[in-house]
Structures are given as C-alpha cells and as structure tokens.
Design a protein around this motif. Structure first.
Motif, mmCIF file in Angstrom:
data_model
loop_
_atom_site.group_PDB
_atom_site.id
_atom_site.type_symbol
_atom_site.label_atom_id
_atom_site.label_comp_id
_atom_site.label_asym_id
_atom_site.label_seq_id
_atom_site.Cartn_x
_atom_site.Cartn_y
_atom_site.Cartn_z
ATOM 1 N N ARG A 31 0.694 -1.231 -0.604
ATOM 2 C CA ARG A 31 0.372 -0.146 -0.036
ATOM 3 C C ARG A 31 0.513 1.573 0.152
ATOM 4 O O ARG A 31 0.587 2.074 -0.778
ATOM 5 N N ALA A 32 1.876 0.742 0.853
ATOM 6 C CA ALA A 32 2.622 2.163 0.725
ATOM 7 C C ALA A 32 3.634 2.752 -0.502
ATOM 8 O O ALA A 32 3.770 3.792 -0.927
ATOM 9 N N PHE A 33 3.792 1.439 -1.023
ATOM 10 C CA PHE A 33 4.406 2.102 -2.210
ATOM 11 C C PHE A 33 3.836 2.259 -3.518
ATOM 12 O O PHE A 33 4.028 3.267 -4.330
ATOM 13 N N LEU A 34 2.278 1.780 -3.369
ATOM 14 C CA LEU A 34 1.703 2.479 -4.697
ATOM 15 C C LEU A 34 1.266 3.709 -4.521
ATOM 16 O O LEU A 34 1.079 4.601 -4.851
ATOM 17 N N ASP A 35 1.068 3.731 -2.901
ATOM 18 C CA ASP A 35 0.912 5.718 -2.252
ATOM 19 C C ASP A 35 1.598 6.318 -3.378
ATOM 20 O O ASP A 35 1.848 7.093 -3.153
ATOM 21 N N GLY A 36 2.862 5.535 -2.385
ATOM 22 C CA GLY A 36 4.045 6.752 -3.031
ATOM 23 C C GLY A 36 4.350 6.646 -4.131
ATOM 24 O O GLY A 36 4.237 8.089 -4.713
ATOM 25 N N ILE A 37 3.742 5.940 -5.090
ATOM 26 C CA ILE A 37 4.204 6.300 -6.631
ATOM 27 C C ILE A 37 2.887 7.170 -7.250
ATOM 28 O O ILE A 37 3.048 8.261 -7.735
ATOM 29 N N LYS A 38 1.946 7.300 -6.212
ATOM 30 C CA LYS A 38 0.873 8.446 -6.857
ATOM 31 C C LYS A 38 0.613 9.586 -6.111
ATOM 32 O O LYS A 38 1.179 10.243 -6.908
ATOM 33 N N TYR A 39 1.863 9.821 -4.878
ATOM 34 C CA TYR A 39 2.453 10.755 -4.919
ATOM 35 C C TYR A 39 3.293 11.613 -5.611
ATOM 36 O O TYR A 39 3.196 12.881 -5.563
ATOM 37 N N TYR A 40 4.384 10.596 -5.717
ATOM 38 C CA TYR A 40 5.572 11.016 -6.652
ATOM 39 C C TYR A 40 4.896 11.787 -8.095
ATOM 40 O O TYR A 40 4.905 12.644 -8.764
ATOM 41 N N LYS A 41 3.882 10.729 -8.789
ATOM 42 C CA LYS A 41 3.082 11.172 -9.755
ATOM 43 C C LYS A 41 2.046 12.650 -9.421
ATOM 44 O O LYS A 41 1.897 13.513 -10.981
ATOM 45 N N ALA A 42 1.991 12.967 -8.682
ATOM 46 C CA ALA A 42 1.403 14.282 -8.205
ATOM 47 C C ALA A 42 1.900 15.880 -7.970
ATOM 48 O O ALA A 42 1.323 15.993 -7.983
ATOM 49 N N GLY A 43 2.945 14.842 -8.130
ATOM 50 C CA GLY A 43 4.550 15.977 -6.774
ATOM 51 C C GLY A 43 4.626 16.596 -6.284
ATOM 52 O O GLY A 43 5.074 17.298 -5.709
ATOM 53 N N GLU A 44 3.605 15.532 -5.558
ATOM 54 C CA GLU A 44 4.169 15.281 -3.694
ATOM 55 C C GLU A 44 5.450 14.437 -3.410
ATOM 56 O O GLU A 44 4.910 13.371 -3.115
ATOM 57 N N PHE A 45 6.344 15.604 -4.130
ATOM 58 C CA PHE A 45 7.321 14.577 -3.900
ATOM 59 C C PHE A 45 7.530 14.225 -2.094
ATOM 60 O O PHE A 45 8.019 13.324 -1.814
ATOM 61 N N GLN A 46 7.583 15.249 -1.352
ATOM 62 C CA GLN A 46 7.686 14.622 0.198
ATOM 63 C C GLN A 46 7.199 13.421 1.130
ATOM 64 O O GLN A 46 7.230 12.640 1.598
ATOM 65 N N LYS A 47 5.471 13.550 0.531
ATOM 66 C CA LYS A 47 4.675 12.591 0.473
ATOM 67 C C LYS A 47 5.560 11.373 -0.035
ATOM 68 O O LYS A 47 5.139 10.038 1.287
ATOM 69 N N ALA A 48 5.992 11.220 -1.179
ATOM 70 C CA ALA A 48 6.527 9.612 -1.522
ATOM 71 C C ALA A 48 7.648 9.286 -1.145
ATOM 72 O O ALA A 48 7.613 8.596 -0.279
ATOM 73 N N ILE A 49 8.456 10.415 -0.544
ATOM 74 C CA ILE A 49 9.678 10.141 0.057
ATOM 75 C C ILE A 49 9.202 9.154 1.510
ATOM 76 O O ILE A 49 9.591 8.971 1.790
ATOM 77 N N ASP A 50 7.957 9.944 2.277
ATOM 78 C CA ASP A 50 8.083 9.333 3.053
ATOM 79 C C ASP A 50 7.457 7.516 3.337
ATOM 80 O O ASP A 50 7.632 6.700 4.124
#
Lengths: 257, 578
Positions: A31-50
């Motif tokens: 779940r975290a991995f998929l969320d990370g990808i989603k955030y990255y694509k949305a430009g929310e890089f800090q959330k993706a990093i988390d």
C-alpha cells in the motif's frame, strides 16, 4: 494415529499464526509503495519519500525501491539524499540503465569537482575488480570453484596424480576471484563511504565547532568516512583533503553499517 | 687555424731553441700605401720578430678592419736563427681626410709592445674616376628609392670583373629598417662597359620597408684576391700540380656607395569600405561551381585574390550568406612565390555551401580595398553577385540536413544533443517491496567449499567401499600384515622366512591385481614388467625371492642380525611395490 493427526493440526495453526504478521507487513508495504508512486506522480514528493522510506525502514532491501527514493529526493531538491539512495541502489542493481542515467544526471548537479584520481598500480593490477560488479565476482568465484573440483574428480577417476594445465588455470582464476570477492566483503564492512547531505558543509581541523575551517563541501559529494568521535566523523575527500564534519551532515551509504 | 699556427710555431721553437738567438721581441707596422681614394682599401702588416704574440686592432676607429691571414717564418742569417710572424689586415676608410692608424698593442708572452702610428691620406677623388675601365668594380642599386610603407623593393649588388679573382666574399649591408630576404638564384652574365667586356655577378635582395622616412642602406663590401700572373721565371714548382701555379694574389676590398631610400607613409584612408591592409596590385575573383541545385546538394564557392605585394597577409573578404545556406569554410590555398618585386601569386578561399531551403538567393558582391602602389591611391575592386536557384529535394521537401545522393554529395551528420534534462520515471513494479537476495559471506564461503566437500565425500566413500574388495588392495594389505608378522618372528628363522616370502609375493601380486599364494620367477618378472616397475629393480626383487627361498628350503643357517638386515631390505622393496 489420532495423536499424530492432533500434532499436525496444532503445528499448522501455529504456522498460520506465524505468517499473519508477515503477510500484514507485506500488505502495508504494498500500500505504501502504491501510495508513494501516486504522490510522486502528483508532484507531492515529500509524501512519496515518506512512503518509500517507510518500506525501506521495514528492512526491505531492493534496488528499485532505493532508485524510487533517489528520484523522489532529487525531485524534491535534496541532491545529497538523492545521490545517497542512488549509491545504495547501485550496490543492488549496478547494471540498471535507468539508474545509471538518473545517477549521472544527479552527479552533474554536484558542485564539487571529483578529486583527480591517479591511475594506481592497484587499479591496474586488479582491473577486474573495477570492471566487474561484486555479485558477478562472487558468482565467478563459485563457478570456478565448482569447475576446479570437477576437473580434480575427473583426474581422480583417471587415476592421475598430477593436475594438468587446464586445472592449473582454473585454480588460478578460482583463487583470483575468491580473493577479490573476499576483499569486496572486507571493503563493504570496514571501508565506509558517505554522502554530504547539506547544501554547504564546512570541514574543520578538529571535532568541535571552534576548529579551523579547512574547506567546504557541497550536497551530493562522496567522501570516505574514516573515524567517528563524539558527534563528528573524520572524512577524506582526497589524499590531501581530510577533516572533521558533523555526523548529521553526512550519511553513510552502506545500510549494514 | 690559429691554434694550429700557434702549435706549429711552438713545436718549431722548442726544436730549434738552442740555435735561436734570442735578442728580445720587436714589433712593427707597415702599410702598402699611405694615400688612397674613397672606397679603396689598404693593407696593414704587423710584424713580430723574435716572438709569438697577438695583435689588438680595437684602437683602430677610422677604418673597417678585415683580418686576412698571418705568416710565420724562420730565417737563418750567419748561422743565427730568427723568427718572424706577420699579421695581415685589410683596412677600409670610413671617411675622407687625413686618418691615423693608431699604435696597436701586441701581447707577447704576457708583455705588451706597441707599433708606431701611421698616417693615411684619404682623398676625395675616387679611384674609379681615375681609370675609366678598371679591372674590377662593384655597384648597388634599389629598384625604387621612394617606395610606400609595406611596398616591396629590390636591392641589387653587381660585381663587374675583367680579371680573375679568388676567395671572393660578400658582406651585405645591415638593411636597417627593412625586412630583407635574399633571392636564392644568383645571375651571372657578361656585359660591355666603356668598351670593355666584364663578367657580371648579380645578387638580389627583396626589401620590405618597415618604417617611414629616410633609410640608409650601408655599402655592400666585397673582399677578394686578384689573381696576378707571376713575372719570375717558371720553374718546375710553378706547375699547378705542386699547388703554386706561378700566380700571386693581391687582396682587395671593394665597396658600393651607400644608398638612400625615402619611405613614404600610406595616405590616410577615407573610404567607407574596409581596407584589407594589402599594398601592391591585386585582383579578386568570385566563383561558384553551379548556380542551380537541389536542397541538400553541396557546392563550392571560391574567392581568389591574385597579384603582387604583401599577398601573404590577405584575409578572406566578408560576404553575406543567406540563412537558407549552411556554410563550411575550408583552409585557404596559397600559390605564392618570392620574386624581384616581392611576393606574387594567388590565395584562394573556398567555402562549401549546402542549401537547406528551396528558393532563389543572392550572394555577394565581394569587395577588396587595397593600396595600389602604381597609382598611389586606394582602389576598391568589386565582384559580380551570384544568384543561386535552389529547387526542393526530390524525396523530402522539408529537408534540414543534407542527405546522401547517388552522385556522392556530402553527408553532414549532426551530433545528437540533449534539448532538456530530466530524470527517468519511477519503477512501478510491486516486486520493489521484496527483499533482494544477497550472498552473505558465510553463504559465499559455504558455496565455495561445497564442491570440495562433495568431492571428498564421493571419492572417500568410493575408495573405502571399492578398494576393500579389490585384489590389489587385499594383496597389499596382506603383504603389510605378513611383513609385520615376520618382523615379530626374527628369532624363529623358519616362520620369519615364510612370512617374509609371503609378504614379498603378496606385494608383487598386488601390482597385478590378482589373489594368490605363490608365483614363479618368470611370472613375477612378467607382472613387474607389465606394471612398469623398473627393470634393474625387478632383478633385485627376483634375487631377493631366490635368496629367501634358498634360505628357507636349503637350510642355510641365518642368525638374528642377518634376519634384521634381510627384513630391512624386504621392507624397502615392499614399500616400493605397494
């Protein structure tokens, strides 16, 4: 018979209970991995990093995950951390073309020029160490070991008490790659490399803030960490550039260390 | 040469020392004449008697001193030897009037002696005028005594000779204020002057004035020896074979008159075109291979600057190239030679043009502004314009880069470069959350050792199971056992010999890989030979069996020490066999 059936039933239940936390952890990571990808694509890089850090923090060692972390850090403008995670990824997936491309790009943003490295006798004599990655060297050592003992077995079956040239050659290769692999293990556990994290870091002559400032390093620069004392690391940038730096300004690449 | 002369003098003096009467050195200076005309020279001889020394001519200010030669002679007069060293100099006066050759210091053996001063009268009447047809005379002239700055002129030195000369040496002027280059080809021809035929030798220099104003070219000096026929009777030694030839030499120096060159500056340029800095006379051509072509074709455009003057300094004149044409400039080609009037030839500037867009385009005109030294003014030469008719490429109308054509047109490849920089995207495969297997050090060590362990287990087991049943193994084991038994029964001769025999036979049979109790000598020989046992050792083994059998069955008495010796010998053989 009934006793046996009972014992098997109890064992199975116990085994299933053991697997539950493992599965739960896998599910969380997915779940975290998929969320990370989603955030990255949305430009929310800090959330993706988390999200990616959460997975890495759970003990997952994976080159693709480290690569994603490097990307997310680079996009968020933290060059030091990006280089750090790319370096970690290179240890696991050294031949990945995407990783090489992004790593080269990140390196081009590093402000400090790499020190001039003279071609040492060591690098000439043991050129294969620098041409082949660690895993390949390990596999070659194992393959040559197997090959050598097969040849010895054939010799024994033929009742030959001396070994031929082929066996000698294989033995030499086996010893060379085994020695190199052993040196690589030594290097991994005993020679620590670090990456400068902050945009600008002052390297001092001693391990306190009042010591003379010797030189400056910038985010993404790779250094050799030689010694730790209090809150400081003794680092070596080049043969002539050694100094002390605060621990929170540099991070060691090897996760096992 | 001087060293050789000193050395020979020294050796001679050393050899003749007892005979030479040393009366102290004497120095003197003499001249061949005390009155000369301008441009003429005189000969100065400095004589040192009774010693060897050096003459310092630096005090001579009014003359140019040319050192010629020295002679060393030993004379014997009334049984007494005397040495005479004569230094010969040629002096050329710098000015007219009464000039003085001052006292010249002569250093002999660390002491300095002085010659007496000599007064010379240099008259204002040149000797050339005295004689309308001298034997030898020299002349120098410049092609233009009033050139412009950067205009090449020619300096010519001519030697007229009606008599034979030898050892001619030309000392050219300094050419201060000029850049001088000697023309390599020297001319020799005959000419008639005042009714007398002369052989003329001509030397030429090309001069480029580097500064404006009056520049003086100093006299060119020629020194030579005039060959004169000897008036004395010819003898056998006058034959050229002996090197004397019956001729004498008269050293002479000739110099030209100084020349004045007034260099004019270039007039200030007031035109609106760019001055090319060329001085001389030039022409310009503007050519193209073809005017009709297709997009992507290649064509060569050339600008030729031709003429004489400082053409080497010519730069490519500028001309506009439309954006629809890509230009690739080539290195300029030169065909320039140095002649009497300076550099002459042509310089060609080539440019490869590749049309990238169809249409009609005009190139040029090309203009060249230079200073014409013949007209004395700036001249601008203008070429015609060139109109190019570019038609679209047959296959691809929007060609941007030249493409290869069957006719072999140039292919211009373009380096691929990044237009922007960014990183590649994330890895989205869910396998990224799985642990990647790494080979830990213990696992690595285990994997390395595994083949060795497998080898040891397999071959150890095979050896244990297979060899225990094999006759060779059984017989070898029996040989060892029997030998051990024999060793324990040294005191009982019969039992000792029986066990020893059995041990030896078992060892031989183990080589054959067969079971048995006894064998014949021949069988033993055959087994050992077949197993590759050395022939000389086989004989020893057979002999040993014979020895044991004869002792065993022949009743030969053997005592304990002999048994032990026999035991040791058999042990050695068994060890070799098993």
């Amino acid at each position: 018979m009934i006793m046996i059936k009972k014992s098997f039933f109890i064992f199975m239940i116990f085994f299933i209970f053991l697997l539950i936390p493992l599965n739960a952890r896998c599910g969380n990571n997915a779940r975290a991995f998929l969320d990370g990808i989603k955030y990255y694509k949305a430009g929310e890089f800090q959330k993706a990093i988390d999200q990616f850090e959460k997975i890495a923090g759970s003990g997952v060692k994976n080159g693709a995950l480290y690569y994603n972390l490097g990307n997310a850090y680079l996009k968020s403008g933290r060059l030091g951390k990006a280089i750090l995670w790319y370096e970690r990824a290179l240890d696991l997936i050294p031949h990945d073309p995407d990783l090489k491309f992004n790593y080269e790009y990140a390196l081009s943003l590093v402000k400090d020029k790499k020190p001039d490295e003279n071609i040492s006798v060591f690098s000439v004599l043991f050129f294969w160490k620098f041409f082949l990655d660690k895993k390949t060297i390990q596999l070659l050592a194992i393959v040559f070991s197997l090959f050598f003992w097969i040849l010895i077995g054939i010799n024994t079956l033929r009742r030959k008490k001396t070994i031929n040239i082929t066996s000698c050659m294989v033995l030499i290769l086996f010893l060379i790659f085994t020695a190199t692999a052993c040196y690589n293990y030594y290097e991994r556990c005993c020679i620590k490399q670090g990456v400068i994290l902050q945009d600008e870091v002052k390297v001092r002559s001693g391990f306190d803030d009042g010591s003379t400032e010797l030189f400056e390093l910038h985010a993404g620069t790779k250094v050799r960490v030689e010694e730790a004392k209090d809150d400081f690391y003794k680092i070596r940038f080049s043969d002539k550039m050694i100094g002390w730096i605060k621990k929170d300004k540099v991070e060691i690449i090897s996760l096992s260390g | 040469m001087k060293l050789l002369k000193h050395l020979s003098g020294f050796i001679f003096i050393l050899l003749m020392f007892p005979a030479i009467v040393y009366g102290g050195p004497r120095v003197s200076a003499t001249v061949d004449r005390t009155s000369i005309g301008p441009g003429e020279s005189l000969t100065l001889n400095v004589t040192i008697e009774g010693g060897d020394g050096d003459v310092d001519t630096s005090p001579v200010r009014d003359f140019k001193v040319i050192s010629r030669e020295s002679t060393n002679s030993i004379n014997m007069v009334n049984g007494k030897f005397s040495q005479k060293l004569i230094y010969n100099f040629v002096l050329i006066p710098f000015r007219q009037g009464r000039l003085t050759i001052p006292s010249l210091p002569v250093t002999i053996g660390g002491k300095t002696y002085y010659t007496k001063p000599i007064s010379i009268n240099v008259s204002g009447v040149p000797s050339e005028t005295k004689d309308n047809s001298p034997d030898i005379f020299v002349k120098a002239k410049v092609s233009n005594s009033n050139p412009y700055l950067n205009q090449y002129i020619n300096y010519t030195f001519k030697l007229y000779q009606a008599v034979r000369i030898a050892n001619a040496q030309f000392d050219p002027p300094d050419f201060a204020g000029f850049n001088a280059t000697e023309l390599s080809d020297r001319k020799t021809y005959t000419a008639v002057v005042s009714g007398r035929r002369y052989r003329v030798t001509e030397l030429s220099y090309v001069l480029l004035p580097l500064e404006t104003g009056d520049l003086m070219i100093e006299p060119g000096v020629l020194s030579c020896d005039i060959v004169k026929r000897s008036t004395r009777r010819r003898s056998i030694f006058d034959d050229p074979f002996f090197g004397f030839g019956g001729a004498s030499y008269e050293p002479r120096v000739f110099k030209t008159r100084p020349l004045k060159v007034s260099v004019k500056p270039l007039p200030s340029y007031k035109g609106d075109k760019n001055f090319s800095s060329l001085v001389g006379k030039f022409d310009i051509k503007f050519q193209i291979e073809k005017t009709k072509m297709k997009v992507g074709d290649s064509v060569t455009l050339s600008i030729t600057i031709q003429g004489q003057g400082n053409i080497k300094d010519a730069l490519e004149p500028g001309f506009g190239i439309p954006d629809a044409l890509k230009a690739y400039k080539d290195n300029p080609e030169e065909d320039i030679k140095l002649g009497m009037e300076g550099y002459k030839g042509k310089k060609i500037f080539r440019t490869a043009l590749v049309p990238v867009k169809s249409g009609t385009y005009t190139i040029g005109p090309v203009e060249l502004t230079y200073f014409d030294v013949f007209r004395g003014r700036y001249v601008t030469k203008k070429t015609q314009t060139i109109t190019l008719d570019i038609s679209p490429a047959p296959t691809e109308e929007k060609t941007t880069i030249a493409t290869p054509s069957p006719s072999g047109s140039l292919l211009f490849k373009k380096k691929v470069e990044f237009k922007g920089r960014d990183i590649l995207p994330l890895k989205e495969n869910i396998s990224a959350i799985k642990n990647q297997k790494e080979i830990s050090f213990p696992m690595f060590a285990g994997l390395l050792a595994l083949p060795a362990i497998i080898y040891l287990i397999i071959f150890g087991f095979v050896r244990l199971t297979k060899e225990s049943d094999a006759p060779s193994y059984v017989m070898a084991k029996r040989a060892k056992a029997q030998f051990k038994k024999a060793a324990s029964r040294v005191n009982d001769t019969n039992a000792f010999l029986s066990c020893l025999y059995s041990a030896l036979i078992s060892a031989i049979l183990s080589k054959a890989g067969v079971n048995g109790e006894s064998i014949t000598y021949k069988e033993a020989e055959k087994i050992l030979a077949k197993s590759g046992y050395p022939e000389d050792k086989t004989g020893k083994v057979i002999k040993m069996i014979e020895e044991i059998e004869s002792a065993r069955f022949g009743g030969t008495a053997i005592n304990k020490p002999e048994n032990k010796k026999l035991l040791a010998r058999v042990e050695k053989i068994i060890k070799e066999l098993i």
